[in-house]
Structure formats: structure tokens, C-alpha cells
Scaffold this motif. Structure first.
Motif, PDB file in Angstrom:
ATOM      1  N   ASN A 158      33.281  29.132 114.074  1.00 20.87           N
ATOM      2  CA  ASN A 158      34.524  28.882 113.326  1.00 20.87           C
ATOM      3  C   ASN A 158      35.744  29.283 114.148  1.00 20.87           C
ATOM      4  N   ALA A 159      35.636  30.417 114.838  1.00 24.89           N
ATOM      5  CA  ALA A 159      36.740  30.857 115.702  1.00 24.89           C
ATOM      6  C   ALA A 159      36.948  29.852 116.836  1.00 24.89           C
ATOM      7  N   ALA A 160      35.833  29.310 117.347  1.00 25.80           N
ATOM      8  CA  ALA A 160      35.908  28.327 118.440  1.00 25.80           C
ATOM      9  C   ALA A 160      36.553  27.024 117.963  1.00 25.80           C
ATOM     10  N   VAL A 200      21.066  24.911 104.188  1.00 24.52           N
ATOM     11  CA  VAL A 200      21.620  25.338 105.485  1.00 24.52           C
ATOM     12  C   VAL A 200      23.051  25.813 105.287  1.00 24.52           C
ATOM     13  N   ASP A 201      23.606  26.449 106.309  1.00 26.58           N
ATOM     14  CA  ASP A 201      25.011  26.835 106.313  1.00 26.58           C
ATOM     15  C   ASP A 201      25.794  25.853 107.168  1.00 26.58           C
ATOM     16  N   GLU A 217      22.910  33.217 109.601  1.00 29.50           N
ATOM     17  CA  GLU A 217      23.318  33.411 111.002  1.00 29.50           C
ATOM     18  C   GLU A 217      24.838  33.614 111.046  1.00 29.50           C
ATOM     19  N   THR A 218      25.267  34.694 110.408  1.00 30.42           N
ATOM     20  CA  THR A 218      26.699  34.922 110.201  1.00 30.42           C
ATOM     21  C   THR A 218      27.471  35.066 111.500  1.00 30.42           C
ATOM     22  N   GLU A 219      26.890  35.761 112.452  1.00 28.49           N
ATOM     23  CA  GLU A 219      27.598  36.004 113.711  1.00 28.49           C
ATOM     24  C   GLU A 219      27.883  34.686 114.450  1.00 28.49           C
ATOM     25  N   LEU A 220      26.849  33.841 114.525  1.00 24.82           N
ATOM     26  CA  LEU A 220      27.007  32.540 115.188  1.00 24.82           C
ATOM     27  C   LEU A 220      28.023  31.681 114.426  1.00 24.82           C
ATOM     28  N   TYR A 243      15.840  24.128 117.236  1.00 21.94           N
ATOM     29  CA  TYR A 243      17.163  24.220 117.846  1.00 21.94           C
ATOM     30  C   TYR A 243      17.993  25.173 116.999  1.00 21.94           C
ATOM     31  N   ASP A 244      19.185  25.524 117.510  1.00 28.67           N
ATOM     32  CA  ASP A 244      20.017  26.538 116.849  1.00 28.67           C
ATOM     33  C   ASP A 244      21.033  25.944 115.878  1.00 28.67           C
ATOM     34  N   VAL A 245      21.545  24.770 116.225  1.00 38.59           N
ATOM     35  CA  VAL A 245      22.599  24.137 115.423  1.00 38.59           C
ATOM     36  C   VAL A 245      22.418  22.622 115.437  1.00 38.59           C
TER      37      VAL A 245
END
Length: 249
Positions: free
Chosen positions: A222-224, A93-94, A214-217, A76-78
Motif C-alpha cells: 500500500n505504501a508502494a 483473500v486480502d 500478511e499484514t506486513e506485505l 506464489y505470494d501475490v
């Protein structure tokens, strides 16, 4: 001649999926409706974040103890399932910024004398395997002579308390109130001792976990989080489950 039918509108493009890991045994944060659909505060927040970043949430159920290995194996992604941001986890993890922060508490049978961890000496206290509460119990309760019993799921802890195999638990205060104390089987149990929130055990709030790099995600999530905090969506979701500020300090 018959008029030509207007061309059918093109179907809306499918949103790209965001695979979200959850452990649905953690009411009111992550649990299932009677017909088996994932629900809860974490799930509603996941939906709100997916809405902001134009992705479609797809849920993947995972037992807690193997959450991070599953993320690293790209199942999974997150992870959006009440995972606390701790130094230990940040090594592998981040995390995004936090989206809530609630303390943990010790829960034992009403009438149990409690002054400090040593007063629970010899008692069996169940904790979720791989959780911050397990880390706390191993660091503070076990040295005081408490028998700490790790379990695969938090609802298993409650079943074992109910059947008499365990004397209590260390759990998130909100989760244990909603998932156990407010139910018939928890009526003889109470929260004892102070709120537990030492960062060395419990970290600094709950965030979305994602793979390193995965900086972009991470930036878009964070913006969301900022967006739903400011546009009223977070508050609406929060009020559905809680009558206090779950975002915390």
C-alpha cells in the motif's frame, strides 16, 4: 613483483523474490512479447512496486479460474493481474488499495439491435471463467435468456467469436478495445450499452491480492502504491499504455 590485484567488489546481495501470479492473456494489462516475456500495465506496475519494496518480481503463470486457490496453496505470494476487489473475494483473500479502475462493457457484432439484456436473448456471450464479467453475465444476461458461455481465457473468447461459435462477450472496456476491437478480427464488433461498474458484480477497482493475515506485505505494498502515485512512476507507466486516466474514480 607484480602489484597485488585489488580485491573484487562483493556482489550485490540478491533481492528477496516476490512471486507474482499473472494470467498473460489479457492485453494490454498482462500479455507476452513475441519472445515470451511477460509485459503489460500490470507487469510494469508489479515491477514498480517490487522496486519500491526492494523485492525481485518473479512471474508465475496461472489460468484465471485457479488464481485464488494457487495463492492459498502458496504457489506464489501475490496476484497482480487485473483482479477486482469484490466482497466475495475479500472473504478468502486480502487486497491492497486499488491501482486502477475501468468499467466493463458488452461487445457484439455491429448491427446487432441492443436496448437491454433481453435484446440479446438466444445469443451466445462468452466470458472469462471466474471473472467479475461472468458474475455480471450470470446475474443479468442469463435471466434475460442469453446463453452465457464461460471460457478458460479471454483470448479464447475472441477466438470463439472469430470462428462464429460465440456472438459476443462481456469484458473490461480497455482490455477488449486493445485485445480485440482494435485488431483486424474485431473490426465488425462494437461496444454496446452503458458502462458496467456496479460494485455488487465488479467490486471497487483492481488491487493486489494476497493471503489473509500478511499484514506486513500488505502495508508495504500500500505504501508502494502511494509512492508510485506521487513520484510520477505510475503516470509514466500509465501513459505507455493509455491516453486516459486508468486509475479511475
Amino acid at each position: 613483483p607484480a602489484p597485488t590485484a585489488a580485491p573484487a567488489p562483493a556482489p550485490a546481495p540478491e533481492l528477496p523474490e516476490l512471486k507474482v501470479a499473472i494470467d498473460p492473456a489479457y492485453e494490454p494489462f498482462t500479455f507476452k512479447t513475441p519472445d515470451g516475456k511477460p509485459t503489460g500495465f500490470d507487469v510494469d506496475i508489479a515491477e514498480a512496486l517490487c522496486n519500491e519494496i526492494k523485492r525481485k518480481c518473479v512471474y508465475v503463470e496461472q489460468v484465471w479460474d485457479s488464481m485464488i486457490p494457487g495463492l492459498q496453496a502458496k504457489k506464489y505470494d501475490v496476484i497482480i493481474s487485473s483482479m477486482s476487489i469484490t466482497e466475495e473475494r475479500l472473504q478468502v483473500v486480502d487486497f491492497t488499495d486499488k491501482y486502477y479502475n475501468t468499467p466493463s462493457r458488452i461487445v457484439v457484432k455491429n448491427g446487432t439491435a441492443f436496448t437491454d439484456p433481453a435484446s440479446l436473448k438466444g445469443k451466445k456471450i462468452g466470458v472469462l471463467k471466474g471473472s467479475t464479467q461472468e458474475k455480471y453475465a450470470m446475474g443479468e444476461l442469463k435471466p434475460a435468456g442469453v446463453n452465457v458461455v464461460p471460457c478458460e481465457a479471454q483470448d479464447q473468447v475472441y477466438l470463439d467469436i472469430k470462428s462464429g461459435r460465440l456472438d459476443g462477450t462481456v469484458a473490461d472496456q480497455v482490455e477488449v478495445t486493445g485485445g480485440f476491437l482494435s485488431k483486424p478480427e474485431g473490426k465488425d464488433y462494437i461496444l454496446v450499452g452503458p458502462a458496467l461498474d456496479e460494485p455488487k458484480y465488479f467490486g471497487n477497482g483492481v488491487g493486489v491480492a494476497l493471503r489473509k493475515g500478511e499484514t506486513e506485505l500488505k502495508d508495504s505494498l500500500n505504501a508502494a502504491i502511494k509512492a508510485i502515485r506521487s513520484n510520477g512512476v505510475y503516470e509514466t507507466v500509465s501513459k505507455k499504455y493509455f491516453d486516459f486516466d486508468v486509475y479511475g474514480k
